[in-house]
Design a protein around this motif. Structure first.
Motif, short mmCIF file in Angstrom:
data_model
loop_
_atom_site.label_atom_id
_atom_site.label_comp_id
_atom_site.label_asym_id
_atom_site.label_seq_id
_atom_site.Cartn_x
_atom_site.Cartn_y
_atom_site.Cartn_z
N GLN A 23 1.03 -1.20 -0.09
CA GLN A 23 -0.10 -0.05 0.08
C GLN A 23 0.89 1.37 -0.06
OE1 GLN A 23 -3.04 0.75 -0.14
NE2 GLN A 23 -3.88 -1.20 -0.44
N ASN A 43 -1.27 6.56 -1.89
CA ASN A 43 -0.67 7.06 -0.49
C ASN A 43 0.48 8.18 -0.89
OD1 ASN A 43 0.16 6.33 2.17
ND2 ASN A 43 2.01 5.63 1.63
N ALA A 48 -1.42 11.01 -0.12
CA ALA A 48 -1.64 11.27 1.04
C ALA A 48 -0.56 11.85 1.93
CB ALA A 48 -2.36 9.91 1.87
N ALA A 77 -0.37 15.28 4.00
CA ALA A 77 -0.09 15.33 5.47
C ALA A 77 1.18 16.31 5.43
CB ALA A 77 0.28 13.96 5.95
N SER A 87 -1.00 21.95 17.45
CA SER A 87 -0.09 21.04 18.53
C SER A 87 0.81 20.04 17.99
CB SER A 87 -0.98 20.45 19.25
OG SER A 87 -2.00 19.33 18.50
N ASN A 114 3.60 7.91 8.39
CA ASN A 114 2.78 7.16 7.46
C ASN A 114 3.27 5.77 7.23
OD1 ASN A 114 2.69 6.15 4.37
ND2 ASN A 114 1.07 7.47 4.68
N ILE A 120 2.46 3.24 10.40
CA ILE A 120 1.05 3.02 10.47
C ILE A 120 0.90 1.90 9.33
CG2 ILE A 120 -1.38 3.73 10.00
CD1 ILE A 120 -0.61 6.07 11.40
N LEU A 121 1.29 2.28 8.11
CA LEU A 121 0.91 1.15 7.08
C LEU A 121 1.78 -0.32 7.28
CD1 LEU A 121 0.96 3.35 3.82
CD2 LEU A 121 -1.03 2.54 5.37
N VAL A 161 3.07 -1.27 12.66
CA VAL A 161 3.65 -1.12 13.70
C VAL A 161 2.82 -0.83 14.91
CG1 VAL A 161 5.46 0.15 15.47
CG2 VAL A 161 5.81 -0.51 12.90
N PRO A 200 0.42 0.74 17.71
CA PRO A 200 0.28 2.19 18.29
C PRO A 200 1.10 2.15 19.31
CG PRO A 200 -1.88 1.03 18.08
CD PRO A 200 -1.01 0.21 17.36
N TYR A 201 1.24 1.25 20.23
CA TYR A 201 2.09 1.30 21.59
C TYR A 201 3.15 1.63 21.52
CZ TYR A 201 -2.58 -0.09 23.57
OH TYR A 201 -3.75 -0.24 24.20
N GLN A 217 4.88 2.74 18.21
CA GLN A 217 5.24 3.71 17.41
C GLN A 217 6.14 5.05 17.80
OE1 GLN A 217 1.56 5.05 14.97
NE2 GLN A 217 1.45 3.04 14.46
#
Lengths: 354, 363
Positions: free
Chosen positions: A64, A70, A73, A77, A276, A315, A318-319, A322, A324-325, A327
């Motif tokens: 992906q 992507n 994307a 971003a 932020s 990016n 996430i793809l 990995v 989220p805890y 990352q």
């Protein structure tokens, strides 16, 4: 005013034999100040190599990642951080720092949301509102610059103060109710596309070009290198240091203002926390790209490499699936490695590390 | 010249501190007798105090407005205290509010800043003899029935239930099957963990719904926009719904969907912020959950008021009602209009119906 056209090469010549801070690009005799040369070129190559390596690794890990969707994307971003980092680059070139980004963006985000057609005020200024917001950003930058140069307070502290002022202004403008953007023109920035990319991305591309032109062709940009390379010598050479430092802060502020407009378009309403996390990611991006904190090195285009490194990283993690805890930790490790790799070729030139 | 000045300052500070200590001691002595009995205040002697973080967010502004409405209904005025999310300042305000005599007829409806802020507030209120209701935050091992006869009740909401309610609404909107992406809050907060557990419970009941991906967006709108954008490229048309642990992230996801030109994907959040309710009315969001801020602002004062007048005997209240989960409301397109401008029903605050919204003990 002393003739700045002659002052510039003199500043450059004089800065030449000042090795402790490393030869600033401006110090390269009659050559253009903007072109990366010598160790700077090596460093730009190293940053680019880090980016390419990262893209290759993620492409192998996830199909992906290499899809056209992507790419779009990632560019979308990178748009807001890119514009903000262009602005910050001018401050870093001076050897100064700017911690006001999130406050200025907060104030500008609320301002633009209240000036274009919205759910709270009856205003509908459209493009005029956007221009006013960019001007407000410039005014915040001007304030940072004036405080730093005239009161001789380190930019670290003045910009921290301006950050608080910006956030305060944003909170007052917010007054308990978020203004929802109802201006279809500004809304279209985020949703309608031209050649596959959103308008926001094109605005960012335009802003980066303008930033590069300012750096390349105006005194604000060129003196920034001289001041960042060796401020005392620049001053002795007749460069009105305080004036051009202040101007560089104002230029930076106007880019933050534009970034706030873009973020507001993407978020759909005026959000106090629109910026932020952007301040430190912009500083990190600039340094990864080769715009070092010592000043006088790097530039707008180099910083953009850093922005892409960070965006691709977020990016790709996430793809690649990995957790989220993990990352954030993984991201931190890779950023440190990337900075080390990017600054490796010039590390012996950095006389002092603080 | 400099040195003596400093010394003088130090002496002055010492004297002042000593004076304050003495005053504090005197207060303790004066109120000891009051904390034993209670419930004999005449209504006009009662002071109503509402304390929240700030008035710049719509939820807490609505909370205070609810308190004002209740106060007006009993012919009193609510005193507003806001501490800007600063724990120190909250404690200081409580100390000041409880300084002085006659505190046995004071009623406090408090939103503690964090779990650890609750214990000193409870102790201060009990000592002064003021009636106290706390909401949202308290440590699990601190309970009103452990000898705090002035701490009427602690009210909070079941995050697992909130996560479950919106997940069910989302799954129903998706027609019972398809793929969901989840946007979690700040991962080490209990709010994020409880809400996500609710999503997992709903998913276990609907095996034909697949959780495609879970990412954190830190309760933040801009972060949610970026993460959703990436997840949409990763999962494309498999995404049938977005579950977000709060409305801000849900609204960020709505923007990402709009930017990507994707329609027909359900989005749910929690908190019932006005913008989310507007999005539900407009059809871009599916559902959210409301804790009913105005009710929270009024019920705490009502409980204290009834206890102070003697219509409610705190000793008679069951433990299950002294620390309870309150009812929360799912808002979807059918009832969004009502919640856009919530109204209080004064019958909820009769002394006999104070605990009608309790859905069970905390735990």
């Amino acid at each position: 005013m002393t003739s700045p056209d002659t002052a510039q090469p003199r500043a450059a010549d004089a800065a030449g034999p000042a090795p402790p801070r490393g030869p600033a690009p401006a110090a390269s005799g009659g050559r253009p100040a903007w072109r990366p040369r010598g160790t700077d070129a090596v460093q730009t190559t190293a940053s680019l190599a880090a980016l390419v390596l990262m893209i290759l690794v993620f492409s192998v890990l996830d199909a992906q990642f290499r899809s056209w969707d992507n790419v779009v994307a990632v560019v979308d971003a990178a748009a807001v951080p890119g514009v903000v980092t262009v602005g910050l680059t001018f401050v870093l070139l001076l050897g100064a720092i700017d911690l006001s980004v999130e406050g200025v963006i907060g104030a500008c985000a609320l301002t633009v949301a209240l000036l274009v057609a919205n759910s709270r005020t009856g205003l509908d200024l459209g493009v005029l509102g956007v221009a006013a917001t960019v001007a407000l950003g410039a005014a915040f930058g001007l304030l940072s610059g004036v405080l730093s140069t005239r009161l001789r307070i380190p930019s670290f502290l003045t910009t921290l103060g301006v950050y608080a002022i910006g956030l305060g202004v944003a909170t007052i403008l917010f007054s308990g109710e978020r203004p929802i953007v109802e201006d279809p023109w500004l809304g279209d920035w985020a949703s309608s596309r031209f050649l596959g990319f959103t308008i926001v991305s094109w605005v960012a591309a335009g802003a980066i070009l303008v930033g590069w032109l300012i750096q390349r062709y105006t005194r604000v940009g060129r003196y920034a290198y001289a001041i960042g390379g060796a401020e005392d010598i620049a001053r002795l050479s007749g460069v009105p240091v305080a004036r051009y430092k202040t101007a560089a802060f104002a230029v930076a502020g106007s880019f933050y203002g534009l970034g706030a407009v873009m973020a507001t378009s993407q978020l759909g309403s005026g959000v106090v926390q629109a910026g932020s996390g952007l301040n430190f990611s912009a500083i990190a991006a600039a340094v990864i790209g080769g715009t070092l904190l010592v000043g006088g090195r790097g530039g707008v285009l180099q910083s953009m490499i850093g922005v892409l490194v960070l965006t691709v990283l977020q990016n790709g993690l996430i793809l690649a699936g990995v957790s989220p805890y993990a990352q954030q930790a993984v991201q931190g490790v890779i950023v440190v490695v990337a900075v080390a790799a990017a600054t490796w070729p010039v590390r012996h030139r950095l006389g002092v590390v603080k | 010249m400099r040195k003596p000045t400093r010394q003088r300052l130090a002496v002055l500070t010492g004297v002042l501190a000593g004076g304050l200590l003495l005053t504090a001691c005197a207060d303790d002595g004066g109120t000891d007798s009051a904390s034993g009995d209670g419930g004999s205040c005449s209504p006009e002697d009662i002071t109503l105090i509402g304390q929240v973080r700030n008035q710049t967010n719509p939820y807490e502004a609505a909370w205070l407005a609810g308190g004002d409405e209740f106060a007006e209904s009993v012919g009193l005025e609510q005193q507003h205290l806001t501490y800007d999310g600063d724990s120190q300042r909250q404690q200081e305000q409580i100390r000041q509010a409880l300084a002085g005599s006659g505190m046995e007829c004071a009623v406090l409806n408090v939103l503690p800043n964090g779990d650890s802020d609750t214990a000193p507030i409870v102790a201060a209120a009990n000592e002064a003899g003021a009636f106290l209701v706390t909401q949202w935050n308290k440590p699990a091992d601190l309970n009103p029935w452990d000898g705090y006869d002035r701490w009427v009740s602690h009210i909070t909401y079941d995050g697992e239930e909130s996560g479950y309610l919106i997940a069910k609404a989302l799954i129903e909107q998706m027609g019972g099957s398809g793929g969901i992406i989840a946007l979690q809050g700040i991962l080490d907060t209990s709010a994020a963990q409880d809400r996500f557990a609710g999503l997992q419970r709903a998913l276990s009941e609907h095996p034909e719904v697949e959780l495609l991906d879970e990412q954190t967006a830190g309760f933040d709108r801009a972060e949610a926009l970026n993460v959703t954008r990436t997840l949409l490229t990763a999962h494309g048309e498999h995404v049938g719904g977005v579950w977000a642990a709060n409305d801000d992230m849900a609204l960020g996801a709505v923007q990402a969907l709009e930017a990507a030109g994707i329609t027909g994907v359900g989005v749910v959040g929690i908190d019932a912020v006005p913008e989310a309710i507007a999005a539900i009315e407009a059809g871009t969001m599916t559902a959210t959950v409301s804790s009913d801020g105005p009710w929270q602002g009024a019920i705490g004062l009502a409980m204290g008021y009834c206890a102070a007048t003697g219509e409610l005997d705190v000793a008679d209240v069951a433990n299950d009602d002294r620390a309870f989960f309150a009812e929360q409301f799912l808002i979807d397109q059918t009832n969004a209009a009502e919640f856009a401008e919530p109204e209080l029903n004064m019958d909820d605050f009769e002394c006999g119906s104070l605990f009608d919204r309790a859905t069970g003990p905390i735990g």
